[in-house]
Structures are given as structure tokens and as C-alpha cells.
Design a protein around this motif. Structure first.
Motif, PDB file in Angstrom:
ATOM      1  N   ALA A 437       0.903  -1.134   0.131  1.00 41.27           N
ATOM      2  CA  ALA A 437      -0.003  -0.066  -0.059  1.00 41.27           C
ATOM      3  C   ALA A 437       0.973   1.275  -0.029  1.00 41.27           C
ATOM      4  N   TRP A 438       1.373   1.926  -1.307  1.00 43.23           N
ATOM      5  CA  TRP A 438       2.012   2.866  -1.287  1.00 43.23           C
ATOM      6  C   TRP A 438       1.727   4.039  -0.452  1.00 43.23           C
ATOM      7  N   THR A 439       0.425   4.475  -0.293  1.00 39.94           N
ATOM      8  CA  THR A 439       0.112   5.604   0.645  1.00 39.94           C
ATOM      9  C   THR A 439       0.581   5.415   1.813  1.00 39.94           C
ATOM     10  N   ASP A 440       0.638   4.077   2.539  1.00 40.53           N
ATOM     11  CA  ASP A 440       0.855   4.189   3.875  1.00 40.53           C
ATOM     12  C   ASP A 440       2.342   4.100   4.345  1.00 40.53           C
ATOM     13  N   LEU A 441       3.269   4.380   3.056  1.00 41.39           N
ATOM     14  CA  LEU A 441       4.855   4.522   3.419  1.00 41.39           C
ATOM     15  C   LEU A 441       5.084   5.973   4.028  1.00 41.39           C
ATOM     16  N   GLN A 442       4.077   6.836   3.803  1.00 39.01           N
ATOM     17  CA  GLN A 442       4.389   8.201   4.490  1.00 39.01           C
ATOM     18  C   GLN A 442       4.481   8.121   5.897  1.00 39.01           C
ATOM     19  N   HIS A 443       3.498   7.103   6.442  1.00 30.20           N
ATOM     20  CA  HIS A 443       3.284   6.971   7.977  1.00 30.20           C
ATOM     21  C   HIS A 443       4.593   6.337   8.495  1.00 30.20           C
ATOM     22  N   LEU A 444       5.273   5.612   7.592  1.00 26.91           N
ATOM     23  CA  LEU A 444       6.499   4.968   8.200  1.00 26.91           C
ATOM     24  C   LEU A 444       7.659   5.935   8.459  1.00 26.91           C
ATOM     25  N   GLY A 445       7.914   6.975   7.357  1.00 27.14           N
ATOM     26  CA  GLY A 445       8.762   7.829   7.359  1.00 27.14           C
ATOM     27  C   GLY A 445       8.910   8.897   6.013  1.00 27.14           C
ATOM     28  N   THR A 446       9.424   9.854   6.082  1.00 27.78           N
ATOM     29  CA  THR A 446       9.444  10.734   4.790  1.00 27.78           C
ATOM     30  C   THR A 446      10.698  10.691   4.283  1.00 27.78           C
ATOM     31  N   ARG A 447      11.692  10.068   4.763  1.00 26.42           N
ATOM     32  CA  ARG A 447      12.789   9.607   4.043  1.00 26.42           C
ATOM     33  C   ARG A 447      12.946   8.085   4.347  1.00 26.42           C
ATOM     34  N   THR A 448      13.702   7.602   3.364  1.00 27.67           N
ATOM     35  CA  THR A 448      13.796   6.049   3.443  1.00 27.67           C
ATOM     36  C   THR A 448      15.183   5.432   3.095  1.00 27.67           C
ATOM     37  N   VAL A 449      15.533   4.393   3.575  1.00 31.27           N
ATOM     38  CA  VAL A 449      16.636   3.522   3.115  1.00 31.27           C
ATOM     39  C   VAL A 449      16.129   2.316   2.409  1.00 31.27           C
ATOM     40  N   LEU A 450      16.477   1.955   1.397  1.00 29.76           N
ATOM     41  CA  LEU A 450      15.949   0.659   0.690  1.00 29.76           C
ATOM     42  C   LEU A 450      16.917  -0.508   0.750  1.00 29.76           C
ATOM     43  N   VAL A 451      16.535  -1.650   1.364  1.00 36.18           N
ATOM     44  CA  VAL A 451      17.255  -2.927   1.597  1.00 36.18           C
ATOM     45  C   VAL A 451      16.700  -3.659   0.641  1.00 36.18           C
ATOM     46  N   VAL A 452      17.547  -4.108  -0.406  1.00 33.10           N
ATOM     47  CA  VAL A 452      17.213  -4.646  -1.860  1.00 33.10           C
ATOM     48  C   VAL A 452      18.092  -6.045  -1.700  1.00 33.10           C
ATOM     49  N   ARG A 453      17.608  -7.069  -2.017  1.00 32.94           N
ATOM     50  CA  ARG A 453      18.175  -8.472  -2.389  1.00 32.94           C
ATOM     51  C   ARG A 453      18.365  -8.435  -3.683  1.00 32.94           C
ATOM     52  N   ALA A 454      19.868  -8.534  -3.910  1.00 36.24           N
ATOM     53  CA  ALA A 454      20.441  -8.544  -5.479  1.00 36.24           C
ATOM     54  C   ALA A 454      19.600  -9.959  -6.140  1.00 36.24           C
ATOM     55  N   GLY A 455      18.961  -9.853  -7.367  1.00 34.78           N
ATOM     56  CA  GLY A 455      18.352 -10.689  -8.227  1.00 34.78           C
ATOM     57  C   GLY A 455      16.958 -10.964  -7.775  1.00 34.78           C
ATOM     58  N   HIS A 456      16.592 -10.092  -6.766  1.00 34.28           N
ATOM     59  CA  HIS A 456      15.129 -10.563  -6.046  1.00 34.28           C
ATOM     60  C   HIS A 456      14.077  -9.864  -7.081  1.00 34.28           C
ATOM     61  N   GLY A 457      13.973  -8.732  -7.244  1.00 33.05           N
ATOM     62  CA  GLY A 457      13.064  -7.949  -8.112  1.00 33.05           C
ATOM     63  C   GLY A 457      13.383  -7.588  -9.256  1.00 33.05           C
ATOM     64  N   SER A 458      12.419  -7.699 -10.117  1.00 31.46           N
ATOM     65  CA  SER A 458      12.563  -7.562 -11.801  1.00 31.46           C
ATOM     66  C   SER A 458      12.927  -5.953 -11.859  1.00 31.46           C
ATOM     67  N   ALA A 459      13.523  -5.651 -13.056  1.00 33.11           N
ATOM     68  CA  ALA A 459      13.788  -4.381 -13.570  1.00 33.11           C
ATOM     69  C   ALA A 459      12.584  -3.502 -13.467  1.00 33.11           C
ATOM     70  N   ALA A 460      11.318  -3.973 -14.251  1.00 33.96           N
ATOM     71  CA  ALA A 460      10.198  -3.353 -13.966  1.00 33.96           C
ATOM     72  C   ALA A 460       9.654  -2.870 -12.491  1.00 33.96           C
ATOM     73  N   TRP A 461       9.893  -4.010 -11.575  1.00 32.56           N
ATOM     74  CA  TRP A 461       9.427  -3.742 -10.331  1.00 32.56           C
ATOM     75  C   TRP A 461      10.269  -2.572  -9.720  1.00 32.56           C
ATOM     76  N   LEU A 462      11.539  -2.820  -9.796  1.00 34.57           N
ATOM     77  CA  LEU A 462      12.570  -1.371  -9.484  1.00 34.57           C
ATOM     78  C   LEU A 462      12.058  -0.182  -9.860  1.00 34.57           C
ATOM     79  N   HIS A 463      11.652  -0.119 -11.122  1.00 36.42           N
ATOM     80  CA  HIS A 463      11.269   0.980 -11.690  1.00 36.42           C
ATOM     81  C   HIS A 463      10.006   1.563 -10.963  1.00 36.42           C
ATOM     82  N   THR A 464       9.186   0.510 -10.553  1.00 36.75           N
ATOM     83  CA  THR A 464       7.984   1.060 -10.058  1.00 36.75           C
ATOM     84  C   THR A 464       8.115   1.382  -8.586  1.00 36.75           C
ATOM     85  N   VAL A 465       8.799   0.856  -7.904  1.00 32.67           N
ATOM     86  CA  VAL A 465       9.429   1.508  -6.516  1.00 32.67           C
ATOM     87  C   VAL A 465       9.934   2.588  -6.666  1.00 32.67           C
TER      88      VAL A 465
END
Length: 538
Positions: A437-465
């Protein structure tokens, strides 16, 4: 014609071999498993279904049209003739077997070793039966080959003999004509008589020639018959179970390895999951801060655990320096590594609670050990050494059901996050996996640090994020890469600054002296995405 300037990005290759090799190497569990499975299946096949008793025999085959430069056409013809119902039926009659020739043909085979050497391989229920079958097949083939040679020689001799007899009848007619012409008189009698004498001489010569050729056709047959024989009596082939298992296992290993590599390569191309630092940084639009191993469920080894803890401690210190002194809440969002994100958030919370409370003043990042002048806290602003609260926004129980240790921060759910007192610092832990739920991310923090596992998400999903975070106006401080490829030498830093102006040949840059001199070192990666408001707050 289109001219590409230096500022335009280079076109992406159709197939990145470096990324493909890294993706295949990262999936080594797959192709190692398929190779091991092929090895086990090959060895099991040799044990569960051993080869039947086998016997071999070798036959020397003499051909009437043998040539030194024969490419093997004649012996291949013999192999094909061996696999015929006629020879199979003759061998079955010798063995007194009621088996059908079509079924018996599946239990033996032939192979040409040289242009004149044929090897016959037969199987049976026992070694004795296999030897009997090989002997019967060899005898049937020799008898068939000899019969065909004799029939060919007899047919040729008969054709020559018939031609000779026809010419003899024609010679008798010529002799009769000569006797009648000798009694005739006239101007043409002598000429006709000379023509008849010439025809008789030619017919006599041809009759003699055909007689010699008919005799020669019969003379070469015994040599061919004697040259076709069994040179190696049927013998049983000794088969070793360990050797057979090793051979079949090796073949299964190679086939499984090739299949696994092919599946891994095809899957890497089809899935399009970035594994290199430069690809992940470019797709997310943020620089890579650090690389960590995935936090295991079970306690790691002593040396590996020490290195991992040291890397996590450095990352926690880096993140604490970045977020300390800012009034905005920070979130840690994971993609494919929830457990590692929880540990990073806990390390950051402990560092903020312990490190800043010792001095009470912010530390100059450029000159470690030198403190900056303190400032009065603003009402409602979280203090540097105040308590830290973790806001659980993960879909799973990784954080909620974690066993708390002494000194760990308080964990609350996402619902009462707005009720946290202003003097407490919030660190949200959430996920950007599919279904977020993208709108809920504002309640977690207005700045973020992404913790991504290499090779887990596709290029299209990374663009979406990256697009969703930009729409929510949540700047990304950086990316923490989990389980990177150890041989990855690509750069995961994004350079967004202006390019330097070109200088003329021999021109040197101006050197600033005194207090007006500015620092020219590269800023840390984590400051590349800090908003201007935070820079002014510092």
C-alpha cells in the motif's frame, strides 16, 4: 544522421553478458542440483537396470568391388543387411526359437570397424544365450553374403554364356552363307564372299572373348567365398557394475549440468532481475550505500559472523550520521530480505540511542573527533539522545514476534504511529514488495533507506518502486544491497552533479588559498539524495 553528445547516456546492450554470467553464477544451486540429480539418476539407472548379458563376434567380409579408397559404403551396406528380417529369420531357425524376427532385430546390432570388418553384438538372458545368438547371426550373415556372391557370379556367367551361344548360332549362319557364295559367279560374288569371311572372323573372336569372360566370372568366386569368414568367435563381454555406474553417472552429470546452465541462462534472460550494483542503482535512482550478506536464520560461523557484524556496525554508524539532527522520520523498506531489514533497523535504533547520547552535540562529518557548537532543541523536535521507537509496517511477523533483548527499542504497530510523542524518534520498517500500500509509506517515514536483495526484483518492479516513492515525495537516502555478487566490480554510485567546463590546452584550474578554499573531495554516497531542507537544517 544523429550525433550523440557526451552527455547522452550510452545505449543499453541487447544482451549484457556480464550480467548474464553473474545471474547464472548466482543460480549455482540450480545447476549444481541438476548436475547432482543427473549423476544420481545415471548411477541409479546402472544399478536398477543393469545392461543385459552381451556377446560380440567379428566377421571379415570380402567384397567383389573392394577399392583402397572406399569411404565405408560397402561395410555400411553390410550393416544394413544385417538388420533385415531375412537374416534374423535364418538365425532364429538355427536357434530353433519361436521369436518373431521383428522383435529379435531389436536385440542385436552391427557396426563396421573397418571397410572389411563387421562386428556383431547380440544380447540375451544369459551369456551362453548371447553367444549362441551372436554365432547364429554371424553364420547367417556369412551364408547370405556367400549366396549373394555366388548368385551374382552365376548370373554374370550365364549372361556371358548366353551371348556366346547366340553368336555361335550367328556364326553358323555366316558359314552357311559362305558355302552358298562359293558356288556363285558374277562381278559381286568375290566382294560378298570377302565380307562374309570378315564377319566370320569377328564372330569367332567375340565368341572366344565371351567364353574367357564367363570362365573368369566363375574363377573369382571361390576367393570371395573363402575371404568371408568369422575371424573372432563369439565371446561374452565382461561388464563391471562400478564401471557402468561411473560411466552412466558421468553422462548424467554432464547432461544435468548442461540442462541446469541452460535453464539458469534462459531464466535470467526472461526474468530480467538485475544483479549488478550499477543496474540496481540505475533502476532505483539511488546510490548503493553498503553491501551485506543476508542475515541467516541460524547463527553463522565465528569468522563469518564477525565480518558481518563489523559491516553492519559500519552501516549503522553511517546511517546514524545521516539521519541524526533531522526532524524527519526515517524508514527502512525491504525488497526480498525482511529479516535483514529488521536487523538493520535495530542496529540503527541502537546506534541512535547510544552513540548520540554520549556527546549531546552533533559531530562534524568532515573532521572526526571535532564537535560542532550545540544548539537549543526546538519544541516538538526529537532530541539527539531521545528514545527510539520502531514502527512495524512489515506484512509478516519478522519484527512483531521477535524476541526482544535488553536495550532494544520499543516496537509498535503501524496504526498508533501517529500517537508517538514528538520527543521520540521514529524508525519505520516496511516493505515495497508486490502488494504494498504505497500511501501508507508516508506514515513510516518521510525519508527511506531501501534494503534490496540482489536478483530478487525485476527491473520493471524496481522502476515501479522508484516511481511510487517519487510520487509519495519520499527521498531515498541510499540502497543497502543484500547478497551481492562477490565478483561484482561495477560502480553503484549515481553522479547527478554538473559536468566541469572544458579548459584550454595548458590551462590549470584556479587554486584557492586561505579561508576561501573549498573542499573538492567527493561527498559521501549517502549525501547524494539528501534534500535541500535537510542540508539547511544541518
Amino acid at each position: 544522421m544523429t550525433t550523440r553528445t557526451a552527455s547522452d547516456p550510452a545505449p543499453a546492450p541487447l544482451l549484457d553478458l556480464q550480467a548474464l554470467v553473474v545471474a547464472v553464477r548466482r543460480r549455482r544451486r540450480l545447476w549444481c542440483a541438476t548436475a547432482l540429480l543427473g549423476l544420481l539418476l545415471g548411477a541409479a539407472l546402472a544399478v536398477l537396470k543393469p545392461p543385459p548379458p552381451t556377446a560380440v563376434a567379428k566377421v571379415l567380409v570380402a567384397h567383389q568391388a573392394d577399392q583402397p579408397n572406399d569411404p565405408g559404403t560397402l561395410i555400411r551396406t553390410d550393416v544394413a543387411l544385417l538388420q533385415t528380417t531375412g537374416i534374423a529369420d535364418q538365425a532364429l531357425k538355427t536357434l530353433n526359437s519361436p521369436q518373431k524376427p521383428e522383435d529379435f532385430m531389436k536385440e542385436y546390432s552391427g557396426a563396421g570397424l573397418t571397410n572389411n570388418l563387421l562386428q556383431i553384438t547380440a544380447t540375451g538372458r544369459t551369456d551362453t544365450e548371447a553367444q549362441s545368438r551372436a554365432k547364429a547371426l554371424a553364420d547367417a550373415f556369412v551364408a547370405d553374403h556367400v549366396r549373394r556372391i555366388k548368385e551374382a557370379a552365376d548370373a554374370q556367367a550365364k549372361a556371358l554364356t548366353d551371348e556366346r551361344d547366340r553368336m555361335r548360332e550367328e556364326l553358323a549362319q555366316v558359314n552357311q552363307s559362305i558355302g552358298s557364295g562359293a558356288q556363285q559367279t558374277g562381278p559381286n560374288a568375290s566382294a560378298n564372299l570377302e565380307s562374309l569371311y570378315a564377319s566370320r572372323a569377328e564372330l569367332t573372336s567375340r565368341i572366344t572373348d565371351f567364353g574367357q569372360r564367363a570362365a573368369e566370372a566363375q574363377v573369382g568366386t571361390p576367393a570371395l567365398v573363402a575371404g568371408t569368414q568369422i575371424v573372432d568367435a563369439p565371446r561374452a563381454v565382461r561388464q563391471s557394475l562400478p564401471t557402468t555406474a561411473a560411466t552412466d553417472g558421468g553422462l548424467g552429470l554432464v547432461l544435468g549440468l548442461v540442462l541446469g546452465l541452460a535453464v539458469a541462462a534462459i531464466g535470467a534472460v526472461v526474468a530480467d532481475r538485475p544483479v549488478l550494483r550499477r543496474e540496481i542503482a540505475a533502476d532505483l535512482g539511488a546510490s548503493v550505500l553498503a553491501e551485506l550478506r543476508r542475515v541467516p536464520r541460524r547463527p553463522p560461523g565465528r569468522w563469518r559472523g564477525r565480518r558481518s557484524r563489523a559491516a553492519r556496525a559500519r552501516l549503522a554508524t553511517t546511517l546514524a550520521r545521516t539521519v541524526r539532527g533531522s526532524t524527519e522520520a526515517v524508514s527502512v523498506l525491504e525488497l526480498g530480505c525482511a529479516h535483514s531489514a529488521v536487523e538493520i533497523a535495530l542496529d540503527l535504533a541502537r546506534e541512535l540511542a547510544d552513540g548520540a547520547s554520549a556527546a549531546g552535540r552533533p559531530t562534524d562529518l568532515e573532521s572526526p573527533g571535532r564537535e560542532l557548537p550545540g544548539r537549543e532543541p526546538v519544541a516538538g523536535e526529537p532530541s539527539a539522545g531521545g528514545p527510539v521507537v520502531l514502527v512495524d509496517g512489515l506484512p509478516g511477523p519478522q519484527l512483531a514476534k521477535r524476541r526482544a533483548r535488553p536495550g532494544d527499542p520499543t516496537v509498535i504497530g503501524g496504526e498508533p504511529a501517529a500517537a508517538v510523542p514528538g520527543h521520540q524518534r521514529r524508525i519505520g520498517v516496511g516493505s515495497v514488495s508486490p502488494g504494498t500500500a504505497w500511501t501508507d509509506l508516508q506514515h513510516l517515514g518521510t525519508r527511506t533507506v531501501l534494503v534490496v536483495r540482489a536478483g530478487h526484483g525485476s527491473a520493471a518492479w524496481l522502476h515501479t518502486v522508484a516511481r511510487q516513492l517519487a510520487e509519495q515525495r519520499i527521498p531515498v537516502l541510499g540502497v543497502v544491497l543484500i547478497d551481492p555478487d562477490p565478483r561484482d566490480r561495477t560502480d553503484g554510485t549515481l553522479w547527478d552533479g554538473p559536468r566541469p567546463a572544458p579548459r584550454g590546452r595548458g590551462e590549470r584550474p584556479a587554486r584557492l588559498l586561505g579561508p576561501a578554499r573549498r573542499r573538492t573531495e567527493r561527498l559521501p554516497m549517502w549525501t547524494a539524495r539528501v534534500p535541500d531542507s535537510d542540508q539547511e537544517a544541518r
